[in-house]
Each structure stands twice: as structure tokens, then as C-alpha cells.
Scaffold this active site. Structure first.
Site, PDB file in Angstrom:
ATOM      1  N   LYS A  75       0.843  -1.202   0.000  1.00  0.00           N
ATOM      2  CA  LYS A  75       0.000   0.000   0.000  1.00  0.00           C
ATOM      3  C   LYS A  75       0.875   1.247   0.000  1.00  0.00           C
ATOM      4  O   LYS A  75       0.660   2.169  -0.772  1.00  0.00           O
ATOM      5  CB  LYS A  75      -0.917  -0.026   1.228  1.00  0.00           C
ATOM      6  CG  LYS A  75      -1.850   1.141   1.309  1.00  0.00           C
ATOM      7  CD  LYS A  75      -2.842   0.999   2.450  1.00  0.00           C
ATOM      8  CE  LYS A  75      -3.606   2.312   2.613  1.00  0.00           C
ATOM      9  NZ  LYS A  75      -4.568   2.279   3.698  1.00  0.00           N
ATOM     10  N   GLU A  87      10.565  -4.644   4.514  1.00  0.00           N
ATOM     11  CA  GLU A  87      10.678  -6.046   4.081  1.00  0.00           C
ATOM     12  C   GLU A  87      10.369  -6.181   2.593  1.00  0.00           C
ATOM     13  O   GLU A  87      11.087  -6.855   1.844  1.00  0.00           O
ATOM     14  CB  GLU A  87       9.686  -6.922   4.870  1.00  0.00           C
ATOM     15  CG  GLU A  87       9.972  -7.027   6.352  1.00  0.00           C
ATOM     16  CD  GLU A  87       9.231  -5.968   7.177  1.00  0.00           C
ATOM     17  OE1 GLU A  87       9.007  -4.846   6.664  1.00  0.00           O
ATOM     18  OE2 GLU A  87       8.904  -6.271   8.334  1.00  0.00           O
ATOM     19  N   GLY A 130      -4.905  -1.748   4.903  1.00  0.00           N
ATOM     20  CA  GLY A 130      -4.082  -2.869   4.420  1.00  0.00           C
ATOM     21  C   GLY A 130      -4.713  -4.217   4.712  1.00  0.00           C
ATOM     22  O   GLY A 130      -4.822  -5.078   3.834  1.00  0.00           O
ATOM     23  N   ARG A 131      -5.179  -4.410   5.949  1.00  0.00           N
ATOM     24  CA  ARG A 131      -5.714  -5.732   6.325  1.00  0.00           C
ATOM     25  C   ARG A 131      -7.123  -5.968   5.792  1.00  0.00           C
ATOM     26  O   ARG A 131      -7.702  -7.032   6.013  1.00  0.00           O
ATOM     27  CB  ARG A 131      -5.655  -5.902   7.840  1.00  0.00           C
ATOM     28  CG  ARG A 131      -6.306  -4.800   8.629  1.00  0.00           C
ATOM     29  CD  ARG A 131      -5.952  -4.862  10.111  1.00  0.00           C
ATOM     30  NE  ARG A 131      -6.474  -3.712  10.857  1.00  0.00           N
ATOM     31  CZ  ARG A 131      -5.870  -2.539  10.961  1.00  0.00           C
ATOM     32  NH1 ARG A 131      -4.710  -2.346  10.361  1.00  0.00           N
ATOM     33  NH2 ARG A 131      -6.396  -1.558  11.656  1.00  0.00           N
ATOM     34  N   GLU A 155      -4.617  -6.395  14.864  1.00  0.00           N
ATOM     35  CA  GLU A 155      -4.159  -5.076  14.423  1.00  0.00           C
ATOM     36  C   GLU A 155      -5.337  -4.080  14.458  1.00  0.00           C
ATOM     37  O   GLU A 155      -5.135  -2.882  14.623  1.00  0.00           O
ATOM     38  CB  GLU A 155      -3.557  -5.154  13.008  1.00  0.00           C
ATOM     39  CG  GLU A 155      -2.570  -4.036  12.712  1.00  0.00           C
ATOM     40  CD  GLU A 155      -1.816  -4.212  11.399  1.00  0.00           C
ATOM     41  OE1 GLU A 155      -2.417  -4.033  10.333  1.00  0.00           O
ATOM     42  OE2 GLU A 155      -0.611  -4.526  11.433  1.00  0.00           O
ATOM     43  N   HIS A 201      -4.131 -32.813  18.759  1.00  0.00           N
ATOM     44  CA  HIS A 201      -2.997 -33.609  19.233  1.00  0.00           C
ATOM     45  C   HIS A 201      -1.869 -32.712  19.722  1.00  0.00           C
ATOM     46  O   HIS A 201      -0.735 -33.167  19.856  1.00  0.00           O
ATOM     47  CB  HIS A 201      -2.521 -34.538  18.119  1.00  0.00           C
ATOM     48  CG  HIS A 201      -3.613 -35.480  17.697  1.00  0.00           C
ATOM     49  ND1 HIS A 201      -3.843 -36.677  18.334  1.00  0.00           N
ATOM     50  CD2 HIS A 201      -4.577 -35.356  16.750  1.00  0.00           C
ATOM     51  CE1 HIS A 201      -4.890 -37.264  17.769  1.00  0.00           C
ATOM     52  NE2 HIS A 201      -5.357 -36.479  16.810  1.00  0.00           N
ATOM     53  N   LYS A 233       9.251  -0.127  14.130  1.00  0.00           N
ATOM     54  CA  LYS A 233       9.822   0.230  12.817  1.00  0.00           C
ATOM     55  C   LYS A 233      10.877   1.324  12.987  1.00  0.00           C
ATOM     56  O   LYS A 233      11.953   1.258  12.403  1.00  0.00           O
ATOM     57  CB  LYS A 233       8.724   0.733  11.875  1.00  0.00           C
ATOM     58  CG  LYS A 233       7.799  -0.343  11.354  1.00  0.00           C
ATOM     59  CD  LYS A 233       6.827   0.256  10.335  1.00  0.00           C
ATOM     60  CE  LYS A 233       5.717  -0.721   9.986  1.00  0.00           C
ATOM     61  NZ  LYS A 233       4.692  -0.160   9.132  1.00  0.00           N
TER      62      LYS A 233
HETATM   63  O1  F6P Z   1       3.345  -2.843   9.778  1.00  0.00           O
HETATM   64  C1  F6P Z   1       2.000  -3.069   9.646  1.00  0.00           C
HETATM   65  C2  F6P Z   1       1.502  -2.737   8.271  1.00  0.00           C
HETATM   66  O2  F6P Z   1       1.468  -1.376   8.087  1.00  0.00           O
HETATM   67  C3  F6P Z   1       0.148  -3.355   8.027  1.00  0.00           C
HETATM   68  O3  F6P Z   1      -0.885  -2.598   8.511  1.00  0.00           O
HETATM   69  C4  F6P Z   1       0.159  -3.537   6.553  1.00  0.00           C
HETATM   70  O4  F6P Z   1      -0.807  -4.457   6.132  1.00  0.00           O
HETATM   71  C5  F6P Z   1       1.573  -4.008   6.327  1.00  0.00           C
HETATM   72  O5  F6P Z   1       2.343  -3.289   7.268  1.00  0.00           O
HETATM   73  C6  F6P Z   1       2.118  -3.826   4.942  1.00  0.00           C
HETATM   74  O6  F6P Z   1       2.062  -2.490   4.535  1.00  0.00           O
HETATM   75  P1  F6P Z   1       2.238  -2.081   3.021  1.00  0.00           P
HETATM   76  O7  F6P Z   1       1.123  -2.698   2.255  1.00  0.00           O
HETATM   77  O8  F6P Z   1       2.182  -0.589   3.021  1.00  0.00           O
HETATM   78  O9  F6P Z   1       3.559  -2.603   2.557  1.00  0.00           O
END
Ligand code: F6P
Length: 548
Positions: A206, A212, A266-267, A352, A383, A511
């Protein structure tokens, strides 16, 4: 914020809890032969059974009073009306627009978002069809055989969960991969299995700044450029983002960039172009069925009476357990192996959203907010951690999810699976008294001394609350319904708790500290003076090994 009507409703629920706690749930069935019908709701071919909760008509009536006191109906209207429900980020939350297949408008700041939604949906469908048919090929003319989504959190979990859940509906000629972790092993292990000439990477983010995702995207870009030359990158990358300028800087062809909007959290974004990898896997028609499942739930959520409204009941029963009985954990156990990532998906969606400590106005939360959510598919969980669920000192409500019929598994296996699921919810409610345990031991020929020693260990308190979702089959529409039910359940709870479920400030501090630590971890000579003793000690300890 002082909410006298909510306080009064909670006090009434507390008094009711004191009374109903004296009744065992199983006895509620004896008192009401129609309990199963009355404490379950059907939405087309999906059934929500909540009859195994310690709840009666009065419980539901009091919970509905609580919902009204918290102004659930008004807040629901604000959500669907495009009001700025995400007040700390000054945005509406209009993910329902993404699955709107009618010609009804959805307004954000007075503007209908549907024309843009439909445009992107059509663009995604055309691109997915072209990849699936081979019209879009790699730089050397090869058909695409592997699609790798690079994203994390909401830009990964939804499509990754759904691609696995809907694998029987996916093209056999395309493999979908999901790379999220900054741990190089994630990308590295995936790349080992891939031919760059036949691979399409989709960078999903987003914000297009997430550490990452940017690190993985850069390494994947190098993988393609090293193997096929820099010019090939354009043919092997696509992107999904709200930040189109940042995507352009990365060098992705404009016709392979799919946008979405700030009003999609995002979620809550798997319904948007973030679902591109899923659309390529299962095809646009089946993705539309998934959207239709979400739309079914939206219609139900806005129109069903509160006491027959599945997400409202899910949310209120969660509040009943969390705030009146003090449960800390909520379990989600799919008896559906292909829903293996559903608990992980729900962890982000729920924790979240509702892991908040202040009310919407910034005052401290006056009730305990979201529980910890975890789960694993049954029967495996049985189990492993079910021992604690049956006999531990803490109680955790459980959602069981199971299909009436399998997609392709053998019917005999499926009967075993369903029987296991039902046996667990029955055992959770029924329990086994010490007298029953003693009687069973006596029948096995145990001596009275052995019975006295063993019976307590074989006793199950029971009365542990569970809900069961049974759907005809795990198909795209059923999955869409399940996801949307949980989305709205979370919203309902946020209203009772008066928190904002659409922001996530709690992810920021880590972060920031990570950005400060990166150079210190990367370079040996960097000063540790600003760090606390433990962090400095850990960096130093690692330095002994790195570069040896
Ligand atoms: O760190 C949490 C977050 O901001 C989430 O809310 C989001 O889904 C995820 O990181 C990834 O964010 P992006 O889509 O901006 O890479």
C-alpha cells in the site's frame, strides 16, 4: 468518553452473568428442544451455530441492548456511508465498495468511488486473463508458470491464505508463491525453485515503503536482471499500491501498475488489486464469486435484525466472553486443511484492528479490548494444544469452521474430519464429571484406590463455549463470506469498545527503532552508547561471530 448507557447495559449483563453461571450449557438444551434452531442463523448455505454458548434469550437481549447503547446501528450507517471512521488518519473505511457488484454508489468525501473501483477491477481481470492465457509472456517469450507475490501483512496474508484455501479452483499451469519475511531465506528458498524466464513478480505494498517488501523486491529485481538482463525487468514485474509515484521510481511499467486507495486499510485490502496474485491463480470469474460472498455478508450485516445478524452475534458473544467472563484468548480452528493460513490472516485482521488501549477520543479504554487470537487446523490441534483447552485453568472460546462436503477429498476422510470437529465442540460443552470418570474406570475394572487416584485427572469441567460455522463447501463465495463475517464482527466489537479499528499506530515504534538499529547492526564500528544495556549486549555478542 463517559458512556452511561453502555455502563448500565454492562451492569445488567454482569447481574445476568451471576445468574446464568449457575446453569450448565448442556442443560439449556434440555430446557428448550428448539435451542439449536433458535440459536443458529443461516445465510444461504452457511450456518452459524452459537447454541453451545452459555447464553439464553435474556443474554442475547441484553447484548443487543449493549449494542444499541454503544450506537451500533448509527456507527454501521457511518461506516457504509463513507464517514471518516478512521479518525486518526482522517479516512473512511470503504472496503465494502471493493466487493459491491451492484450499481449502488459508495461515497468517500461525497464522491462515488465505484467508477474507479470498476476500472481497476477490469484492468486486473484483463491482466490476469492475459497471464493465464499466455498472451502476456516473459522477456524471452516463455509462458508464465510462476507468480510470486512480494508483500507483507495485509499485502500478503489475504491472498496467501485464499490461494491455499481455493487451490482446487486454481489453474494447474500456474504456481502461486508468497514471499513476505525480510529473512533472506524466504525469498532465497522460493527463488531456488524458479526459472526467472517464466516468473512474474508482483510487488504489493500500500505504502511502497515497507522495509521487508522493498528489500525483497530489490533482490528479486536483481535475480531477474542477473539472469535475463536489465531490460527484462519490465516484463517480469507488476505492482499493486496506492503510491503510484513510488512504484514508477522502482521502474515498473505503468500498464502493469494497479492502484487502490487510502480508504482501503491494508488488512481489509484483499478484495482490491492486492488480490492480483489470487485473481491470476483462480481467474477473474471465481474472484468475482469471492467478492460476491463478501457482498452477501454486507447485505446481511446492514439488513438483518441485530439478534439474527451473524457478525453482530459473533461480535457480541465475543464481548460477552471477553468482558463479562474475562477470557483473554479467542481460538479459530478450521477443520479444513486448506484454511491452514486462516488463523494467521485473522490474527492481523483482529489484533491489528482491535488491539488498542485508547478510545476514539484518546481517553483510556474503559473496557478490555481485543483478545489474543490464535489457531491451527483441526484435527492437528487436537494432538497438540487441545489438552489445555479441555482441562487447563483458563477458558478460551473457540470458533470451529467446517465444510459439509469436501472439494475433492475422499468422502470417508471427510466424515472422519466432520466427526472430529463435532466431537470436540460436544466435549468442550459436555465435559465429564468426576463421578462419570469414576464410573468409566470402574467399568474398566479399576480398583477403588486406582479410581480415587485417577478420576480427578480424567475429569473435564466442560461448559467451554464454542461456535460452529458450517458451510456447504470451501468455494470462493464461501470464503468471501467467512472473511467478511470476521471483518464486520471486528467492527461490531470496536463499536462496543469505542475504539478505532482502522488505524495501527502500535506497529510504528518497532519500525523506528529498527531503522536506527540497521546501521549499528550492519557496521562493526558503530557506537552502542544510545542503546539500553540488553540491546547493546546482544549487538556486541553477535559481533563476535559475524565476519569471523
Ligand atoms: O506494519 C504493519 C503494516 O502497516 C500493516 O498494517 C500492513 O498491512 C503491512 O504493514 C504492509 O504495509 P504495506 O502494504 O504498506 O507494505
Amino acid at each position: 468518553m463517559d458512556r452511561p448507557a453502555v455502563r448500565a447495559a454492562l451492569a445488567a449483563l454482569e447481574a445476568h452473568r451471576a445468574t446464568i453461571s449457575k446453569t450448565r450449557t448442556i442443560d439449556l438444551f434440555a430446557a428448550d428442544p428448539r435451542r439449536f434452531e433458535r440459536f443458529s442463523v443461516q445465510l444461504d448455505d452457511l450456518l452459524f451455530d452459537y447454541s453451545k454458548h452459555k447464553a439464553n434469550d435474556e443474554t442475547i437481549a441484553l447484548l443487543v441492548t449493549l449494542a444499541r447503547a454503544a450506537k451500533l446501528e448509527e456507527r454501521r450507517a457511518a461506516l457504509f456511508g463513507g464517514a471518516e471512521v478512521n479518525s486518526t488518519e482522517h479516512r473512511p473505511a470503504l472496503h465494502m465498495a471493493l466487493r459491491n457488484l451492484t450499481d449502488k454508489p459508495f461515497l468517500a468525501e461525497g464522491k462515488d468511488v465505484m467508477p474507479e473501483v470498476r476500472d481497476v477491477r477490469a484492468k486486473v481481470a484483463a491482466f490476469a486473463d492475459a497471464v493465464r492465457s499466455g498472451a502476456i509472456r516473459g522477456a524471452r517469450g516463455d509462458k508464465i508458470t510462476d507468480v510470486v507475490n512480494i508483500g507483507i501483512g495485509g499485502s500478503d496474508l489475504g491472498p496467501a491464505m485464499a490461494a491455499r484455501a481455493l487451490s482446487p479452483y486454481a489453474s494447474p499451469h500456474l504456481r502461486a508463491h508468497f514471499v513476505s519475511n525480510v529473512d533472506g531465506a524466504d525469498l532465497g528458498d522460493t527463488l531456488k525453485t524458479l526459472d526467472p524466464a517464466k516468473t512474474l513478480f508482483i510487488v504489493s505494498s500500500k505504502t511502497f515503503t515497507t522495509q521487508e517488501t522493498m528489500a525483497n523486491a530489490a533482490s528479486a529485481r536483481k535475480f531477474v536482471a542477473d539472469a535475463l538482463g536489465e531490460a527484462a525487468v519490465a516484463d517480469h514485474f507488476a505492482a499493486v499500491s496506492t503510491k503510484l509515484d513510488k512504484v514508477a521510481e522502482f521502474g515498473i511499467r505503468p500498464d502493469r501498475v494497479f492502484g487502490f486507495w487510502d480508504w482501503v486499510g491494508g488488512r481489509y485490502s484483499m478484495w482490491s488489486a492486492i488480490g492480483l496474485s489470487l485473481v491470476i491463480a483462480i481467474g477473474p470469474e471465481r474472484f468475482e464469486e469471492f467478492l460476491r460472498g463478501g457482498q452477501d455478508v454486507d447485505e446481511h450485516f446492514v439488513s438483518a435484525p441485530l439478534d439474527r445478524n451473524i457478525p453482530v452475534l459473533m461480535g457480541l458473544l465475543g464481548v460477552w466472553r471477553r468482558n463479562l467472563w474475562g477470557d483473554d484468548v479467542h481460538l479459530v480452528i478450521p477443520y479444513d486443511q486448506r484454511l491452514g493460513r486462516f488463523p494467521a490472516y485473522l490474527q492481523q485482521l483482529d489484533m491489528e484492528s482491535n488491539g488498542k488501549h485508547v478510545c476514539r477520543d484518546g481517553s483510556p479504554a474503559d473496557m478490555r479490548t481485543g483478545p489474543f487470537v490464535f489457531g491451527e487446523p483441526g484435527t492437528n490441534g487436537q494432538h497438540a494444544f487441545f489438552q489445555l483447552l479441555h482441562q487447563g485453568t483458563d477458558v478460551a472460546p473457540i470458533d470451529f469452521l467446517v465444510a459439509a462436503e469436501p472439494n475433492d477429498a475422499d468422502a470417508g476422510h471427510h466424515a472422519l474430519l466432520v466427526a472430529n470437529c463435532l466431537a470436540q465442540s460436544e466435549a468442550m460443552m459436555r465435559g465429564r464429571s468426576t463421578a462419570e470418570a469414576a464410573e468409566a474406570l470402574r467399568k474398566q475394572g479399576a480398583s477403588e484406590a486406582e479410581i480415587a487416584a485417577l478420576a480427578p485427572h480424567k475429569t473435564f469441567v466442560g461448559d467451554r463455549p464454542t461456535s460452529t460455522f458450517m458451510y456447504r463447501k470451501l468455494d470462493p463465495r464461501a470464503l468471501g463470506r467467512l472473511v467478511a463475517l470476521y471483518e464486520h464482527k471486528i467492527f461490531v466489537q470496536s463499536v462496543i469498545w469505542d475504539i478505532n479499528p482502522f488505524d495501527q499506530w502500535g506497529v510504528e515504534l518497532g519500525k523506528e527503532l529498527c531503522n536506527r538499529l540497521v546501521p549499528i547492526v550492519q557496521k562493526a564500528g558503530q557506537s552502542l552508547a544510545a542503546l539500553d544495556g540488553s540491546t547493546a549486549g546482544l549487538v556486541e555478542w553477535r559481533r563476535r561471530y559475524v565476519g569471523r
